[in-house]
Design a protein around this motif. Structure first.
Motif, PDB file in Angstrom:
ATOM      1  N   LEU A 181       0.777  -1.299   0.053  1.00  0.00           N
ATOM      2  CA  LEU A 181       0.027   0.031   0.023  1.00  0.00           C
ATOM      3  C   LEU A 181       0.883   1.462  -0.100  1.00  0.00           C
ATOM      4  O   LEU A 181       0.468   2.498  -0.146  1.00  0.00           O
ATOM      5  N   ALA A 182       2.061   1.239   0.179  1.00  0.00           N
ATOM      6  CA  ALA A 182       2.792   2.321   0.411  1.00  0.00           C
ATOM      7  C   ALA A 182       2.956   2.934  -0.830  1.00  0.00           C
ATOM      8  O   ALA A 182       3.216   4.312  -0.847  1.00  0.00           O
ATOM      9  N   MET A 193       2.226  -2.274   4.107  1.00  0.00           N
ATOM     10  CA  MET A 193       2.423  -1.381   3.314  1.00  0.00           C
ATOM     11  C   MET A 193       3.508  -1.674   2.316  1.00  0.00           C
ATOM     12  O   MET A 193       3.830  -1.064   1.097  1.00  0.00           O
ATOM     13  N   PHE A 194       4.561  -2.591   2.550  1.00  0.00           N
ATOM     14  CA  PHE A 194       5.580  -3.013   1.692  1.00  0.00           C
ATOM     15  C   PHE A 194       5.428  -4.241   0.901  1.00  0.00           C
ATOM     16  O   PHE A 194       4.336  -4.973   0.677  1.00  0.00           O
ATOM     17  N   GLY A 195       6.256  -4.462  -0.067  1.00  0.00           N
ATOM     18  CA  GLY A 195       5.985  -5.603  -0.863  1.00  0.00           C
ATOM     19  C   GLY A 195       5.478  -5.070  -2.093  1.00  0.00           C
ATOM     20  O   GLY A 195       5.249  -3.828  -2.332  1.00  0.00           O
ATOM     21  N   PRO A 196       5.136  -5.810  -3.234  1.00  0.00           N
ATOM     22  CA  PRO A 196       4.648  -5.409  -4.624  1.00  0.00           C
ATOM     23  C   PRO A 196       3.392  -5.088  -4.393  1.00  0.00           C
ATOM     24  O   PRO A 196       2.536  -5.471  -3.522  1.00  0.00           O
ATOM     25  N   GLN A 197       3.047  -3.994  -4.970  1.00  0.00           N
ATOM     26  CA  GLN A 197       1.505  -3.502  -5.020  1.00  0.00           C
ATOM     27  C   GLN A 197       0.809  -4.394  -5.794  1.00  0.00           C
ATOM     28  O   GLN A 197       0.956  -4.935  -6.865  1.00  0.00           O
ATOM     29  N   LEU A 198      -0.512  -4.657  -5.134  1.00  0.00           N
ATOM     30  CA  LEU A 198      -1.453  -5.684  -5.607  1.00  0.00           C
ATOM     31  C   LEU A 198      -2.250  -4.805  -6.701  1.00  0.00           C
ATOM     32  O   LEU A 198      -2.587  -3.795  -6.513  1.00  0.00           O
ATOM     33  N   LEU A 199      -2.727  -5.686  -7.611  1.00  0.00           N
ATOM     34  CA  LEU A 199      -3.410  -5.104  -8.844  1.00  0.00           C
ATOM     35  C   LEU A 199      -4.851  -4.339  -8.281  1.00  0.00           C
ATOM     36  O   LEU A 199      -5.272  -3.637  -8.655  1.00  0.00           O
ATOM     37  N   ARG A 200      -5.573  -5.159  -7.413  1.00  0.00           N
ATOM     38  CA  ARG A 200      -6.627  -4.714  -6.997  1.00  0.00           C
ATOM     39  C   ARG A 200      -6.819  -3.338  -6.022  1.00  0.00           C
ATOM     40  O   ARG A 200      -7.785  -3.075  -5.890  1.00  0.00           O
ATOM     41  N   LEU A 243      -0.365   7.891   4.444  1.00  0.00           N
ATOM     42  CA  LEU A 243      -0.706   7.106   5.309  1.00  0.00           C
ATOM     43  C   LEU A 243       0.332   6.110   5.911  1.00  0.00           C
ATOM     44  O   LEU A 243       0.556   5.878   7.072  1.00  0.00           O
ATOM     45  N   ALA A 244       1.293   5.605   5.120  1.00  0.00           N
ATOM     46  CA  ALA A 244       2.135   4.858   5.295  1.00  0.00           C
ATOM     47  C   ALA A 244       3.091   5.412   6.224  1.00  0.00           C
ATOM     48  O   ALA A 244       3.754   4.720   7.383  1.00  0.00           O
ATOM     49  N   ALA A 245       3.618   6.777   5.907  1.00  0.00           N
ATOM     50  CA  ALA A 245       4.460   7.459   6.823  1.00  0.00           C
ATOM     51  C   ALA A 245       3.782   7.478   8.005  1.00  0.00           C
ATOM     52  O   ALA A 245       4.501   7.368   9.208  1.00  0.00           O
ATOM     53  N   GLY A 246       2.423   7.728   8.114  1.00  0.00           N
ATOM     54  CA  GLY A 246       1.767   7.903   9.677  1.00  0.00           C
ATOM     55  C   GLY A 246       1.760   6.587  10.320  1.00  0.00           C
ATOM     56  O   GLY A 246       2.087   6.544  11.533  1.00  0.00           O
ATOM     57  N   LEU A 247       1.695   5.543   9.719  1.00  0.00           N
ATOM     58  CA  LEU A 247       1.547   4.009  10.359  1.00  0.00           C
ATOM     59  C   LEU A 247       2.769   3.756  10.755  1.00  0.00           C
ATOM     60  O   LEU A 247       3.173   3.257  11.697  1.00  0.00           O
ATOM     61  N   LEU A 248       3.919   4.083   9.997  1.00  0.00           N
ATOM     62  CA  LEU A 248       5.421   3.903  10.310  1.00  0.00           C
ATOM     63  C   LEU A 248       5.771   4.535  11.455  1.00  0.00           C
ATOM     64  O   LEU A 248       6.167   4.061  12.443  1.00  0.00           O
TER      65      LEU A 248
END
Lengths: 624, 501
Positions: free
Chosen positions: B372-373, B439-446, B379-384
């Motif tokens: 999701l990052a 947040m990390f890893g490959p972004q999912l198509l959906r 939001l990723a920064a906020g969650l981090l």
């Protein structure tokens, strides 16, 4: 604060401050600036490097008293924690190394990272990392050091996971953070034990108290071991080394700066800093030396069979960090610090060289996919050769001198058994360096992209060449010149520069023997390395996977920690919640059906119950 | 004697009046606007109150007092409000989270009017708990807070929301029942509800029940709220099923009522018992930390994961209070108080970001998320930031609390503190695992058309991030105030603990 905090050595605090300020500046303003704000980060570290020289000369010109500047951080009743900066010989050496390598690596990255869609973020992270790392070496109290130490860990986490959309990078980042955190928790407890015993976090006060018998030996023993555990985590000592090879998932310049020259050296730095404490309990010293020696040999053996060029360098880093720890364990902090600097420069050089190769070959890292690069990339070949020879310990390159001082100390303090094993480690070092060099640069290109490789651009060569020059000549500072008594004497009070001639010769012979062995196997092919591998099959396969250390950790995490977690989670749901809570709710419901039978509507039964209740209440009151 | 400065009364009733106005006159988006205005004013007011509190002078300040509010001779209740160093930061925290909660429910579209009305009532009630100095009044606000929370969970929640809401109510009321007996017993022993006088009066009074019984009667209510093992099982259900705003308030301030009660009542009125039973607190604290962390590791629902992590983190509050036994009670108690404040902002931020992620991705199931990052860097920064603060990274407020608790509890409880440190490693494990999977890893198509936070979503995240970093970098802003408030309490405890040996 009566002392002037802006002149001379007192201004050392500005060096980290510049980079720390550069971090939010590039994060928030970077996107509006040319080059995504990369120049801000570079400027900050450049000014830091300039300031380092001012600090050094001011210090040498007589301000030789360690300086303290204190700032209140938190104040709880009687207890007060202050932040203070300590500028002494050890921290000055570290300042020089960090600012120099960080500056060159950032300049190198300008070209290397070009086109990445998080270019600005990359440079802000570099600023963040440099600032925290500089704070670590300037901190004058253990809590402040821990503070910066963890920030360094965060910087490393974010930089390893810089390409976080790769699953392996995200995984490696997490692994690095958690593995080092295990050590860090030890460090924190060690610090708190010392705090409890002495009432302060101040490094020099703690050491002073301990040296004057103010702290029990057992306290020193446990706290030293725990602090060393922290150092082991950061510096990748066996068995906490597992994160370092995986950290190579980060961009290569990051590996050069963080996972070769600076952050991983923080553990050695901490051990050097705390050596006066370690020395009070000989068992700690021996433990440090043993862990160092085991790491030195273990990682060297793994490096012998690894084929990924970055991972070879990573294992070689672990191995040399082990050598430094060994040196600390023998009490030779000067030699440890010297090797730290020499190795830092040489290894940064090698990593950036590897970066050049990857840049030229479409990010290939398997050394067997290269070959013959010496014709395609002559300058990179030259500098890689300098780095390799320096690490192999060939005179007159700097690595020879630092290794020689360590060997001398091992010989004098630990005896022949340690010395021989250390020499074997030196042989292994020379062997894997010659192996990786010969496979990569000599022979014929083995793949298309090795065939089409090209020399890197000037902006990537300039930092590498500068590192090579320093790696070549740095050995000179080992020698006394004029009123300078040699590097080790500069760091270690009371050290006298000396060379043990036969040992120097033996060490040089061993290194040359290592190089020759590599030459026989990988250049002349007089002996087949494949035959060797199959003869020692199990050993070879074990070395390939790092002797199953990772599998052991995986087993512990999956079969112990997670299984226990699952068990407890089930217990919590089934026993505590469903039986204990919902169950009592249901039993209330059930008993309500029964209890309504008691609601007889007859006064006398209520009266009896009431009397009984009163009696019970009185009885309870009476008993208590 | 009547004193009246009016600020605290205003702080309680401003949101309640706002709620009444919404109930009577406003609908839909207008209700939301008024709620925003009210909580904004409330944030300004609570900040002003916090700044106005004179920590040099100490003691109770900004007192509002009408004697004989319930004027029977045999049952005299005063309207008595005031703050000291202990409550001032918590009032500020309630002010901060109030406005965060309004932004968090910006996209609520079902029964908006009621939603914002209950949120405001909740905020007023919680401030009432933190500022009441009359035990009876304290109890009234303590109970009042249940009503809005019940509706918030059971109407706007998800999953088994009615079950969770009911469970939350029953648990708290069970604790309240014990608390009420304790309060009344104290009243009939000392003839006063005045919480400022009670500590002295209890010491000399002829109690109708043994002091240790009273101690347990009162602390059990707080223990359920905090929550302490084995009374914690309401928490994961309530937090998971509550709407985002309610989760933020629940984790952010409602749990702190339990901790606050432990200081205000248990520690300050029963200093001897808190020292004598500190072994129990330390044991339960350790269980909370390790048991909570072990369960957290296995969670696959984002909100449930954060909820269980709260169980673990509240264990540190207990461990800090348990430092009462040693000479470092001061550090432990201050650490516990800091942990309450800091957990409020950190967990508030965790629930907030997770709530936004849920709104966008329509799932909280961790294996369904990932990468999701790329889509939502803000939001990723906020969650981090929230995650790193939760695992106690230096530079965030989580570190300050954790280190002070360790410094305080280690001298008193070596092995407990050392074992609790395992919890720190586990925390790093589940937080980083969670961040990596989400947040990390490959972004999912959906997830291709997911968007980052909108402006109304960014504001509360920014507010909480700022408060986490400010306290992390310069903790004295909060710790000095807490220290002023805890000084007299700790003084009693330490003199007993040291003299008792």
């Amino acid at each position: 604060m009566s002392i002037d905090i802006l002149t001379g050595a007192n201004a050392a605090w500005l060096i980290p401050a510049l980079s720390i300020i550069a971090f939010p500046t590039t994060v928030f303003l970077g996107r509006f600036l040319p080059g995504k704000g990369s120049f801000i980060s570079i400027l900050a570290i450049f000014l830091g490097f300039i300031l380092f020289w001012f600090v050094l000369f001011d210090f040498l010109s007589g301000n030789s008293v360690p300086l303290h500047v204190d700032i209140d951080w938190i104040h709880i009743g009687f207890w007060k924690i202050t932040w203070g900066f300590l500028v002494d010989r050890i921290s000055i050496v570290m300042l020089g190394l960090i600012t120099f390598v960080a500056l060159l690596v950032q300049i190198y990255s300008l070209q290397y990272m070009k086109g990445d869609n998080r270019y600005g973020w990359y440079f802000s992270l570099h600023a963040f990392f440099a600032g925290s790392m500089l704070l670590v070496v300037l901190a004058d109290n253990l809590l402040f050091l821990y503070f910066a130490w963890e920030l360094v860990g965060l910087g490393s986490y974010l930089l390893i996971g810089f390409w976080f959309d790769r699953r392996s990078a995200a995984e490696a980042a997490k692994k690095a953070f958690i593995t080092t955190r295990i050590g860090d928790v030890g460090l924190l407890i060690g610090i708190i034990i010392l705090f409890k015993a002495t009432g302060t976090f101040h490094i020099s006060s703690i050491i002073h108290a301990a040296q004057n018998g103010g702290v029990a030996d057992s306290t020193i023993f446990w706290s030293s071991l725990l602090i060393f555990l922290g150092a082991m985590g950061k510096s990748g000592q066996f068995p906490l080394h597992v994160w370092l090879p995986d950290a190579m998932e980060g961009p290569t310049p990051v590996s050069a700066l963080i996972h070769a020259a600076t952050m991983v050296a923080a553990g050695v730095y901490l051990a050097v800093r705390m050596t006066p404490l370690f020395e009070l309990v000989p068992e700690v010293q021996v433990t440090v030396a043993l862990v160092g020696l085991i790491t030195f040999i273990f990682a060297g053996v793994v490096a012998l069979v690894t084929t990924d060029i970055k991972r070879v360098l990573a294992y070689s880093t672990i191995s040399h960090l082990g050598l430094m720890m060994l040196s600390v364990g023998t009490g030779a902090v000067g030699a440890a610090l010297f090797h730290l600097v020499v190795h830092g420069i040489s290894k940064a050089l090698l990593f950036l060289g590897a970066g050049n190769i990857m840049h030229a070959t479409n990010d290939a890292t398997d050394c067997w996919s290269f070959g013959g690069l010496k014709r395609k990339m002559p300058i990179t070949t030259g500098i890689f050769l300098i780095g390799s020879l320096s690490l192999a310990g060939i005179a007159p390159l700097s690595g020879f001198f630092s290794k020689d001082e360590i060997l001398g100390s091992v010989y004098q303090n630990m005896g022949y058994a340690f010395l021989i094993i250390t020499l074997v480690g030196g042989f292994i070092s020379a062997l894997y360096m010659s192996r990786i060099f010969l496979i990569t640069f000599t022979g014929d290109p083995r793949t298309d992209f090795a065939q089409n490789a090209h020399e890197s651009s000037r902006i990537m060569l300039l930092p590498v060449v500068m590192l090579a020059i320093v790696a070549f000549f740095l050995g000179m500072v080992a020698f006394p010149m004029w009123d300078f008594n040699g590097f080790s004497a500069f760091v270690e009070q009371g050290y006298k520069f000396h060379i043990i001639p036969w040992l120097a010769i033996v060490s040089l012979m061993v290194a040359i023997l290592g190089l020759l062995t590599g030459w026989v196997f990988y250049y002349k092919s007089l002996l087949s390395h494949r035959a060797m591998a199959s003869r020692f099959g199990l050993f070879y396969r074990g070395a390939l996977v790092g002797f199953w250390v990772d599998s052991i950790y995986e087993f512990i995490i999956n079969r112990v920690v997670l299984a226990l977690g699952r068990l407890i989670a089930a217990f919590d749901r089934i026993v505590v919640n469903d039986t204990g809570i919902d169950g009592s709710g249901k039993s209330v419901l059930l008993s309500a059906f029964k209890i309504r039978l008691i609601q007889t509507g007859k006064i006398y039964s209520y009266g009896t119950a009431m009397a009984f209740g009163v009696f019970l209440a009185v009885a309870v009151w009476w008993v208590f | 004697m009547t004193e009246f400065s009016g600020l605290l009364t205003l702080a309680i009733f401003l949101p309640i009046v706002g709620a009444i106005l919404i109930a009577l006159f406003l609908n839909g988006k207008n209700a939301r606007t008024l709620a925003l205005i009210t909580t904004l004013a409330e944030l300004a007011l609570t900040s002003y109150i916090f700044l106005l509190y004179d920590k040099e002078k100490g003691g109770y300040q900004l007192v509002d007092k009408f004697e004989g509010w319930i004027p029977f001779d045999t049952f005299r209740v005063d309207y008595f409000l005031g703050i000291d160093g202990l409550s001032a930061p918590l009032v500020l925290l309630t002010g901060i989270l109030g406005i965060v909660a309004v932004f968090a429910s910006w996209s609520v579209s079902v029964r908006m009017k009621e939603h914002f009305m209950w949120l405001l009532v909740l905020q007023g009630a919680v401030i009432g708990v933190f500022t009441s100095l009359d035990f009876f009044l304290f109890f009234l606000f303590w109970e009042l807070e249940l009503i809005p929370m019940f509706f918030l969970i059971s109407i706007w929640g998800t999953g088994r929301k009615e079950y969770s809401a009911m469970k939350f109510i029953i648990f708290t009321i069970l604790g309240s029942a014990f608390l009420l007996i304790g309060i009344l017993s104290l009243y009939f022993s000392t003839n006063t509800f005045d919480m400022t006088l009670l500590p002295d009066k209890i010491a000399g009074a002829n109690l109708i029940m043994p002091a240790s019984v009273l101690f347990f009667l009162t602390i059990i209510g707080f223990a359920i709220k905090l929550p302490v093992f084995p009374f914690h099982t309401w928490l994961p259900d309530a937090h998971t099923d509550a709407p985002t705003a309610a989760s933020v308030m629940l984790a952010g301030v409602l749990l702190k009522m339990g901790g606050y009660g432990m200081f205000r009542v248990s520690a300050s009125m029963f200093p001897e018992q808190i020292v004598d039973y500190s072994w129990l607190l330390a044991t339960l604290g350790l269980i909370n930390i390790l048991y909570g962390a072990a369960i957290t590791i296995r969670q696959t629902d984002l909100k449930r994961l954060i909820a269980y992590s709260s169980v673990s983190h509240m264990g540190f509050v207990l461990l800090g209070i348990a430092a009462a036994k040693g000479g470092t009670a001061e550090l432990g108690m201050n650490g516990a108080a800091l942990q309450m404040f800091t957990h409020g902002t950190i967990t508030g931020l965790l629930f907030l970001t997770v709530g936004f992620i849920y709104e966008k991705a329509h799932t909280r199931y961790i294996p369904d998320l990932g990468g999701l990052a790329n889509r939502m860097p803000f939001l990723a920064a906020g969650l981090l930031v929230a995650g790193l603060a939760s695992l106690g990274l230096p530079g965030t407020s989580g570190f300050v609390a954790e280190i002070t608790i360790f410094m305080g509890s280690f001298p008193a409880w070596h092995w407990f503190a050392a074992l609790a440190a395992i919890g720190v490693v586990l925390t790093a494990g589940y937080i980083l695992w969670m961040i990596q999977r989400v947040m990390f890893g490959p972004q999912l198509l959906r997830h291709n058309n997911l968007s980052d936070a909108s402006i109304p979503e960014m504001i509360p995240v920014a507010i909480l991030v700022a408060s986490i970093l400010v306290v992390g970098i310069y903790p004295a802003v909060i710790s000095d105030v807490f220290n002023t408030g805890l000084d007299p309490i700790v003084g009693e405890i330490t003199s007993y603990a040291m003299g008792g040996k």
